[in-house]
Design a protein around this motif. Structure first.
Motif, PDB file in Angstrom:
ATOM      1  N   PHE A   1       0.854  -1.198   0.000  1.00 57.55           N
ATOM      2  CA  PHE A   1       0.000   0.000   0.000  1.00 57.55           C
ATOM      3  C   PHE A   1       0.881   1.235   0.000  1.00 57.55           C
ATOM      4  O   PHE A   1       1.845   1.321   0.780  1.00 57.55           O
ATOM      5  N   VAL A   2       0.537   2.206  -0.848  1.00 53.51           N
ATOM      6  CA  VAL A   2       1.258   3.479  -0.910  1.00 53.51           C
ATOM      7  C   VAL A   2       0.255   4.590  -0.616  1.00 53.51           C
ATOM      8  O   VAL A   2      -0.697   4.779  -1.375  1.00 53.51           O
ATOM      9  N   GLY A   3       0.443   5.301   0.475  1.00 51.64           N
ATOM     10  CA  GLY A   3      -0.504   6.372   0.794  1.00 51.64           C
ATOM     11  C   GLY A   3      -0.356   6.869   2.211  1.00 51.64           C
ATOM     12  O   GLY A   3       0.678   6.681   2.854  1.00 51.64           O
ATOM     13  N   THR A   4      -1.399   7.489   2.669  1.00 55.56           N
ATOM     14  CA  THR A   4      -1.409   8.107   3.984  1.00 55.56           C
ATOM     15  C   THR A   4      -1.659   7.088   5.081  1.00 55.56           C
ATOM     16  O   THR A   4      -2.419   6.136   4.881  1.00 55.56           O
ATOM     17  N   ASP A   5      -1.038   7.290   6.237  1.00 55.15           N
ATOM     18  CA  ASP A   5      -1.463   6.590   7.443  1.00 55.15           C
ATOM     19  C   ASP A   5      -2.759   7.272   7.874  1.00 55.15           C
ATOM     20  O   ASP A   5      -2.750   8.295   8.563  1.00 55.15           O
ATOM     21  N   ASN A   6      -3.879   6.724   7.382  1.00 54.64           N
ATOM     22  CA  ASN A   6      -5.158   7.424   7.548  1.00 54.64           C
ATOM     23  C   ASN A   6      -5.635   7.494   8.994  1.00 54.64           C
ATOM     24  O   ASN A   6      -6.295   8.459   9.385  1.00 54.64           O
ATOM     25  N   LEU A   7      -5.305   6.479   9.793  1.00 53.21           N
ATOM     26  CA  LEU A   7      -5.682   6.544  11.205  1.00 53.21           C
ATOM     27  C   LEU A   7      -4.938   7.687  11.891  1.00 53.21           C
ATOM     28  O   LEU A   7      -5.531   8.466  12.647  1.00 53.21           O
ATOM     29  N   ALA A   8      -3.638   7.795  11.602  1.00 55.71           N
ATOM     30  CA  ALA A   8      -2.850   8.896  12.177  1.00 55.71           C
ATOM     31  C   ALA A   8      -3.370  10.242  11.680  1.00 55.71           C
ATOM     32  O   ALA A   8      -3.453  11.216  12.437  1.00 55.71           O
ATOM     33  N   GLY A   9      -3.737  10.308  10.391  1.00 56.96           N
ATOM     34  CA  GLY A   9      -4.273  11.549   9.849  1.00 56.96           C
ATOM     35  C   GLY A   9      -5.578  11.942  10.508  1.00 56.96           C
ATOM     36  O   GLY A   9      -5.817  13.122  10.796  1.00 56.96           O
ATOM     37  N   GLY A  10      -6.435  10.945  10.745  1.00 51.13           N
ATOM     38  CA  GLY A  10      -7.683  11.232  11.443  1.00 51.13           C
ATOM     39  C   GLY A  10      -7.431  11.764  12.846  1.00 51.13           C
ATOM     40  O   GLY A  10      -8.111  12.692  13.306  1.00 51.13           O
ATOM     41  N   ARG A  11      -6.450  11.171  13.517  1.00 51.69           N
ATOM     42  CA  ARG A  11      -6.117  11.657  14.868  1.00 51.69           C
ATOM     43  C   ARG A  11      -5.664  13.114  14.825  1.00 51.69           C
ATOM     44  O   ARG A  11      -6.063  13.929  15.675  1.00 51.69           O
ATOM     45  N   GLU A  12      -4.836  13.442  13.839  1.00 48.83           N
ATOM     46  CA  GLU A  12      -4.355  14.825  13.735  1.00 48.83           C
ATOM     47  C   GLU A  12      -5.518  15.781  13.486  1.00 48.83           C
ATOM     48  O   GLU A  12      -5.544  16.900  14.014  1.00 48.83           O
ATOM     49  N   LEU A  13      -6.484  15.340  12.683  1.00 51.41           N
ATOM     50  CA  LEU A  13      -7.650  16.196  12.431  1.00 51.41           C
ATOM     51  C   LEU A  13      -8.456  16.378  13.721  1.00 51.41           C
ATOM     52  O   LEU A  13      -8.945  17.475  14.017  1.00 51.41           O
ATOM     53  N   GLY A  14      -8.588  15.299  14.502  1.00 48.82           N
ATOM     54  CA  GLY A  14      -9.281  15.404  15.778  1.00 48.82           C
ATOM     55  C   GLY A  14      -8.542  16.310  16.752  1.00 48.82           C
ATOM     56  O   GLY A  14      -9.150  17.093  17.493  1.00 48.82           O
ATOM     57  N   ILE A  15      -7.205  16.219  16.747  1.00 49.15           N
ATOM     58  CA  ILE A  15      -6.399  17.099  17.602  1.00 49.15           C
ATOM     59  C   ILE A  15      -6.596  18.558  17.201  1.00 49.15           C
ATOM     60  O   ILE A  15      -6.673  19.454  18.058  1.00 49.15           O
ATOM     61  N   ALA A  16      -6.708  18.805  15.904  1.00 50.42           N
ATOM     62  CA  ALA A  16      -6.971  20.171  15.436  1.00 50.42           C
ATOM     63  C   ALA A  16      -8.313  20.675  15.982  1.00 50.42           C
ATOM     64  O   ALA A  16      -8.422  21.809  16.468  1.00 50.42           O
ATOM     65  N   ALA A  17      -9.333  19.821  15.903  1.00 48.12           N
ATOM     66  CA  ALA A  17     -10.651  20.225  16.424  1.00 48.12           C
ATOM     67  C   ALA A  17     -10.578  20.510  17.916  1.00 48.12           C
ATOM     68  O   ALA A  17     -11.168  21.488  18.409  1.00 48.12           O
ATOM     69  N   LYS A  18      -9.854  19.665  18.637  1.00 53.64           N
ATOM     70  CA  LYS A  18      -9.718  19.860  20.086  1.00 53.64           C
ATOM     71  C   LYS A  18      -8.980  21.160  20.397  1.00 53.64           C
ATOM     72  O   LYS A  18      -9.326  21.870  21.352  1.00 53.64           O
ATOM     73  N   GLY A  19      -7.969  21.478  19.594  1.00 56.43           N
ATOM     74  CA  GLY A  19      -7.245  22.732  19.809  1.00 56.43           C
ATOM     75  C   GLY A  19      -8.086  23.954  19.487  1.00 56.43           C
ATOM     76  O   GLY A  19      -7.932  25.007  20.111  1.00 56.43           O
ATOM     77  N   LEU A  20      -8.978  23.826  18.534  1.00 54.93           N
ATOM     78  CA  LEU A  20      -9.843  24.951  18.152  1.00 54.93           C
ATOM     79  C   LEU A  20     -11.009  25.130  19.108  1.00 54.93           C
ATOM     80  O   LEU A  20     -11.544  26.227  19.272  1.00 54.93           O
TER      81      LEU A  20
END
Length: 365
Positions: free
Chosen positions: A147-166
């Motif tokens: 598989f070539v691509g994003t670590d989507n679970l990690a990416g989702g976590r980062e998006l959630g962290i962004a929401a928590k920071g906002l």
């Protein structure tokens, strides 16, 4: 067994595993689309998208760059965003003798028919990768080499962290996506829940089947049906513009936090006008580039190149090439700081991100 003989045995095992990546067939030289086609003068490399969107423009740019650098013939095939469309395309590929490698962004991780078609291609000696969105790794890992691509679970976590920071006091959110059964969608949405934490409540996950009109209707319905929603989460690239458009249309911007995956050209403009708070951005250019590069290494049985690209093959998750993440925030006024995110995630202000896009001739990512 001596230490030196153990080391030799280990190298043989590793080389055997890497050789198996190319298809695990006893002989492919005389089969359609196999190594014989490559040896006879090239052969075609195909990337099959899940559904059309500007996200794939950046994949195409990376693919074209790799094709030029490596001297291979690579094409990007469209799909109608359905599993049936991909299954039909894969059947057609199986009858085309010049195809030596296929990379696919699977529309549904758990679709048995897609996995079966990929296995049939591998049996014919065609190199098969997943790109952008993988199959169910517990059930269908054998249907592709890597598989070539994003670590989507990690990416989702980062998006959630962004929401928590906002929104440090938490909130209630709805996630919007094309297909809720796609591997990248499942992992991103689960990751968002983890990253946002206990102060956030998930209200819904709304799929639109890659229908842009339905994507906007979903946002309207979410706001109408969930009076307590205050955070809207875009999971596929076109969801961000859809969310921002509808929130502006309804005059709800002051009430909503908007975070999203990917950076379509419209979403970049909308962040510039204050309509999006944070974006987690993948690197589709690298997906296209590294996908073609790995395909060529496998088609040519270039063990050194494969080992360099997949140094941990044979270990858990060693068949994955992670193409990285960026978090992008507005130039001014964002409470989000680099130290809030993983050290592996690159933090960029919007203007710096635009400069990065310009460096590669891209309008989105």
């Amino acid at each position: 067994m001596t230490r030196s003989s153990c080391a030799r045995a280990g190298r043989f095992v590793a080389l055997g595993l890497l050789a198996c990546l190319a298809g695990c067939t006893a002989s492919t030289a005389d089969k359609p689309g196999g190594a014989g086609a490559a040896a006879a003068g090239g052969g075609r490399y195909v990337l099959l998208m899940n559904g059309n969107s500007p996200f794939w423009d950046a994949v195409r740019a990376g693919m074209d760059k790799a094709a030029a650098d490596l001297g291979v013939n690579a094409v990007l095939e469209t799909n109608d965003a359905t599993p049936a469309g991909q299954i039909e395309k894969l059947r057609q590929f199986g009858t085309q003798a010049d195809i030596v490698a296929v990379g696919i962004s699977a529309t549904d991780a758990a679709n048995v028919a897609i996995a079966d078609q990929l296995r049939k291609l591998r049996e014919k000696g065609v190199v098969v990768l997943t790109i952008d969105s993988d199959l169910d790794r517990q059930k269908f890992r054998d249907a592709r080499a890597a598989f070539v691509g994003t670590d989507n679970l990690a990416g989702g976590r980062e998006l959630g962290i962004a929401a928590k920071g906002l929104r440090p006091d938490g909130g209630a959110f709805v996630q919007f996506v094309g297909r809720t059964g796609a591997q990248n969608a499942i992992e991103r949405m689960d990751g968002f829940v983890q990253g946002a934490g206990e102060k956030f409540k998930e209200l819904d996950r709304m799929g639109d089947e890659n229908d842009r009109t339905r994507a906007r209707d979903n946002v309207r319905n979410a706001i109408r049906n969930h009076p307590d929603v205050n955070t809207l989460v875009g999971i596929w690239s076109y969801n961000a513009p859809a969310i921002a458009d509808v929130v502006r249309e309804l005059g709800k911007r002051q009430e909503m936090t908007i975070v999203a995956f990917d950076a379509e050209p419209n979403a970049i403009e909308q962040m510039g006008t204050g309509d999006i708070d944070a974006m987690i951005v993948q690197n589709p250019f690298e997906m296209g580039y590294q996908g073609i590069r790995l395909m060529q290494a496998l088609v040519n049985d270039d063990q050194a190149a494969v080992a360099e690209m997949l140094p941990n093959f044979g270990q858990p998750e060693g068949d994955i090439i992670d193409t990285g993440l960026k978090v992008v925030v507005p130039d001014e006024g964002s409470p989000l700081e680099p130290e809030q995110f993983s050290g592996k995630t690159e933090y960029l202000k919007l203007s710096d991100f635009k400069a990065w896009l310009a460096k590669y001739g891209l309008t989105g990512s």
